[in-house]
Write an enzyme that holds these catalytic residues in place. Structure first.
Site, mmCIF file in Angstrom:
data_model
loop_
_atom_site.group_PDB
_atom_site.id
_atom_site.type_symbol
_atom_site.label_atom_id
_atom_site.label_comp_id
_atom_site.label_asym_id
_atom_site.label_seq_id
_atom_site.Cartn_x
_atom_site.Cartn_y
_atom_site.Cartn_z
ATOM 1 N N HIS A 65 0.752 -1.069 0.173
ATOM 2 C CA HIS A 65 0.228 -0.012 0.020
ATOM 3 C C HIS A 65 0.875 1.315 0.109
ATOM 4 O O HIS A 65 1.877 1.291 0.389
ATOM 5 C CB HIS A 65 -1.036 -0.031 1.195
ATOM 6 C CG HIS A 65 -0.800 0.158 2.512
ATOM 7 N ND1 HIS A 65 -0.618 1.338 3.142
ATOM 8 C CD2 HIS A 65 -0.282 -0.840 3.305
ATOM 9 C CE1 HIS A 65 -0.064 1.148 4.286
ATOM 10 N NE2 HIS A 65 0.118 -0.055 4.569
ATOM 11 N N GLU A 207 -5.212 1.960 2.284
ATOM 12 C CA GLU A 207 -5.365 0.819 3.049
ATOM 13 C C GLU A 207 -5.534 1.104 4.518
ATOM 14 O O GLU A 207 -6.231 0.342 5.357
ATOM 15 C CB GLU A 207 -3.811 0.201 2.915
ATOM 16 C CG GLU A 207 -3.723 -1.292 3.765
ATOM 17 C CD GLU A 207 -3.245 -1.180 5.157
ATOM 18 O OE1 GLU A 207 -3.417 -2.433 5.870
ATOM 19 O OE2 GLU A 207 -3.227 -0.183 5.655
ATOM 20 N N GLU A 208 -4.903 2.389 4.950
ATOM 21 C CA GLU A 208 -4.887 2.886 6.469
ATOM 22 C C GLU A 208 -6.420 3.012 6.765
ATOM 23 O O GLU A 208 -6.745 3.413 8.063
ATOM 24 C CB GLU A 208 -4.132 4.052 6.632
ATOM 25 C CG GLU A 208 -2.500 3.571 6.503
ATOM 26 C CD GLU A 208 -1.970 2.636 7.569
ATOM 27 O OE1 GLU A 208 -2.736 2.021 8.489
ATOM 28 O OE2 GLU A 208 -0.877 2.374 7.241
ATOM 29 N N ASP A 230 3.757 -6.226 3.584
ATOM 30 C CA ASP A 230 3.352 -5.088 4.507
ATOM 31 C C ASP A 230 4.202 -5.159 5.497
ATOM 32 O O ASP A 230 5.093 -5.737 5.230
ATOM 33 C CB ASP A 230 1.837 -5.052 5.027
ATOM 34 C CG ASP A 230 1.136 -4.007 5.536
ATOM 35 O OD1 ASP A 230 1.853 -3.027 5.643
ATOM 36 O OD2 ASP A 230 0.039 -3.939 5.290
#
Lengths: 344, 339
Positions: A65, A207-208, A230
């Site tokens: 990401h 993503e966060e 990740d």
């Protein structure tokens, strides 16, 4: 300073480009430029960077990401201070006196307000202030602030990319520029090989804030298999026990009910065979990464997770070991080579 | 003066380790005045004026900054430390620091918020649980770079931002040091004595000795003080305000100031058109606490540059306040010399 100069240069360049969830433009540009060395890079409707290369029966998607945690401007108060909220999982304990950049009409420097010990009670220092009690000081009046800052502007935490001892480095946004760096490094390692498979790359947005980028991007890619890169928790003071990885101990191979067990096992076998440092990371359900979105996209995708051990996650001093990025890249490259070889 | 403040702030000098700051100041003043270094490291300067002074006036600014001192290295290679000076742990978590004579990079680590128990997300670790991570693999590697007793200080750049503001560590009290250097390098009406003092942050140790040595009739402490003119703080709780000039104290936690001197400061400021404001809260303390009790007693005035987020890695001042403070301090030194 260390033997990982290529990885270090990649990570430094990626960390320098800012991109809070939903406003990843600058980070996307930097990542797209680096991806162009290996394949044509495109930006998808949500802003993710995507690319495809190679031919073969098996189609493997590599994901990391692009976005980083930050803040978002919610109001400008009467004295020109900016009121803010989280954008992604920012840690309120590290906000006081943090230096930030407001990504307004121009980049604006700011400091998060705090109270000196002279004006507070000793017991006050046991609790972090909430968002209602803090603001960003940009040294401007309300009128001046309104010319350069708009509501909804993103804010990133400042911090240098700094080399610690050995091959360890500290920087904001190593989560997950380390994953992006690992994928780019993997592409470098396999660039001269004839691959028997099709590779898609996705540097996904948001993503966060829940994984929207990966969900859309994985659907569009419609791959057979996916590997996400990740970061995950490295041991540190207060973070101890078997559950947490050793910083510099190698790439973390994910095992979880939601991950494809055969892929996980295969990755472990290859790591052992090729002497690539690795350590297992076992989870009891989902993974809390883009894997959760990728797995159930379209008709379903077999998914694996490689994680890079990280200390101080979601702070401006995230710490990783470049050696772990390199081992993540190498394992990914060996896996692709083996999958392609089988199909060739 | 801005460039000088920048250079001064960039130097490291926690209490008891003011050497680099002192060396810098000596370079700047040695052609303009006589100086000596006393046993505690204070830099004492005598500057000849155009006229002899009727009263002996001492101007004081402290060289030290708040920071950390390494107390131990753990088996895993982390550095334990004690705070030097009053620092709120909340401004330390997740900060970049530099450590020891080799100035190695380090960070003050924190358990990721993801792993914190529900309901404890705002809890700040105890001071004794804080540590610095320099990336050492183990104790032996850390020991190649750091020893217990080494200093550590906040990293970070000197930044000019907004409408005339600057941000840095150590503005407390390098801003004061810069004002005194500027005075020494300028032409003075009257003879004047200066103390660039050590160890203010751990209890005004240096100034106690330098005040004894100088034996002044009057003293002006040149400081930074707690501006709380920030979001959510109103009226007198703001203590002092950036942009409103030098801040004059009537009382703080270490000194009740001479009322005549306090009143005179406002009278002179008004006469000369200098921006100046009172400190509207009894808080903090400074070298005046040591100086006013020196020998048979000394009449003391404190003029401070308003500073937001004092004792944090991100102190903020408005540059115009430095200029206004300098004007007021110069005028007051002349007043006291001929009082």
């Amino acid at each position: 300073m260390n033997n990982f100069s290529e990885v270090s240069a990649l990570l430094k360049e990626l960390c320098a480009a800012k991109g809070v969830s939903g406003a990843e433009n600058e980070a996307a540009k930097a990542a797209a430029k680096l991806l162009e060395k290996y394949m044509p890079a495109k930006i998808d409707p949500l802003g993710s960077v995507t690319g495809t290369a190679g031919e073969g029966e098996t189609h493997i998607l590599l994901d990391a990401h692009l976005d980083q945690i930050g803040l978002i401007v919610t109001a400008i108060d009467e004295d020109g201070f900016l009121k803010v909220a989280k954008c992604g999982g920012a840690d309120i304990r590290v906000l006081a006196a943090a230096e930030v950049t407001v990504h307004g009409k121009e980049n604006v420097f700011g400091v998060i307000t705090s109270t000196p010990p002279h004006l507070s009670k000793p017991e006050d220092s046991n609790k972090a202030k909430g968002f209602d009690e803090i603001a960003v000081d940009i040294g401007m009046t309300k009128e001046e602030a309104e010319k350069v800052v708009s509501l909804g502007d993103r804010i990133t935490f400042n911090g240098a990319y700094s080399e610690l001892l050995g091959s360890r480095v500290a920087s904001p946004s190593i989560d997950d520029r380390a994953g992006v760096a690992a994928i780019l490094r993997c592409l470098e390692l396999i660039k001269d090989k004839k691959l028997g498979c099709k590779i898609s790359v996705m540097f996904s947005v948001q993503e966060e804030t829940g994984g929207s980028g990966a969900q859309a991007g994985a659907f569009a890619a419609a791959a057979d298999e996916a590997i996400a890169a990740d970061v995950s928790f490295a041991s540190a003071p207060g973070v101890s026990g078997e559950k947490y990885a050793k910083l510099g101990g190698g790439t973390m191979i994910g095992y979880a009910p939601s991950l494809d067990y055969e892929m996980s096992r295969k990755l472990s076998e290859i790591a052992e065979k090729k002497n690539i440092p690795s350590q297992p990371e076992v989870m009891g359900g989902k993974t809390g990464t883009n894997c959760d979105e990728i797995q159930v996209s379209g008709r379903g995708v077999k998914t694996a997770l490689l994680s890079i051990p990280l200390r101080n996650m979601h702070t401006a001093v995230e710490v990783c070991d470049l050696e772990d990025i390199e081992s993540t890249a190498r394992l990914m490259a060996e896996y692709i080579t083996e999958r392609g070889g089988k199909n060739a | 003066m801005l460039e000088m403040i920048k250079e001064l702030c960039t130097l490291s000098g926690i209490s008891g380790r003011e050497n680099a700051v002192r060396d810098y100041i000596i370079e700047k003043i040695k052609d303009y005045a006589e100086y000596s270094v006393d046993p505690l490291g204070n830099l004492i300067v005598f500057k000849k004026g155009k006229n002899p002074a009727k009263n002996k006036v001492m101007l004081d600014a402290h060289m030290d900054e708040v920071g950390m001192i390494i107390t131990a290295i753990t088996a895993e290679g982390y550095l334990k430390f004690a705070k030097v000076g009053g620092i709120d742990s909340r401004v330390m978590l997740g900060r970049a620091v530099r450590v020891g004579d080799k100035a190695v990079n380090g960070v003050i680590g924190i358990k990721p918020v993801h792993l914190v128990d529900k309901g404890a997300e705002a809890d700040i670790p105890k001071s004794e649980d804080l540590y610095i991570d320099i990336g050492a693999k183990d104790k032996a590697e850390a020991e190649e770079y750091v020893r217990p007793g080494d200093a550590a200080w906040f990293a970070g750049d000197f930044v000019e931002f907004g409408n005339g503001f600057v941000k840095s560590k150590a503005l407390d009290d390098r801003a004061g040091c810069a004002i005194l250097i500027e005075l020494i390098r300028s032409e003075l009406q009257y003879d004047a004595w200066f103390s660039f003092s050590t160890q203010e942050e751990i209890g005004t140790r240096g100034a106690q000795a330098s005040a004894f040595t100088i034996a002044p009739d009057y003293a002006i402490v040149v400081e930074t003080t707690t501006a709380a003119d920030i979001s959510g703080v109103k009226d007198e709780k703001r203590v002092c305000i950036c942009g409103k000039g030098g801040t004059v104290s009537f009382m703080d936690r270490s000194t009740i100031y001479n009322k005549e001197l306090f009143d005179k400061a406002f009278e002179v400021a008004e006469r000369e058109g200098i921006a100046c404001q009172p400190k509207t809260m009894v808080a903090g303390g400074n070298d005046a606490g040591a100086i006013h009790k020196s020998r048979g007693g000394v009449k003391v005035l404190t003029v401070s540059v308003p500073c937001r987020y004092l004792h944090s890695p991100s102190c903020v001042i408005k540059y115009s306040d430095v200029d206004e403070s300098l004007k007021l301090i110069k005028a007051m030194a002349e007043e006291f010399a001929k009082w």
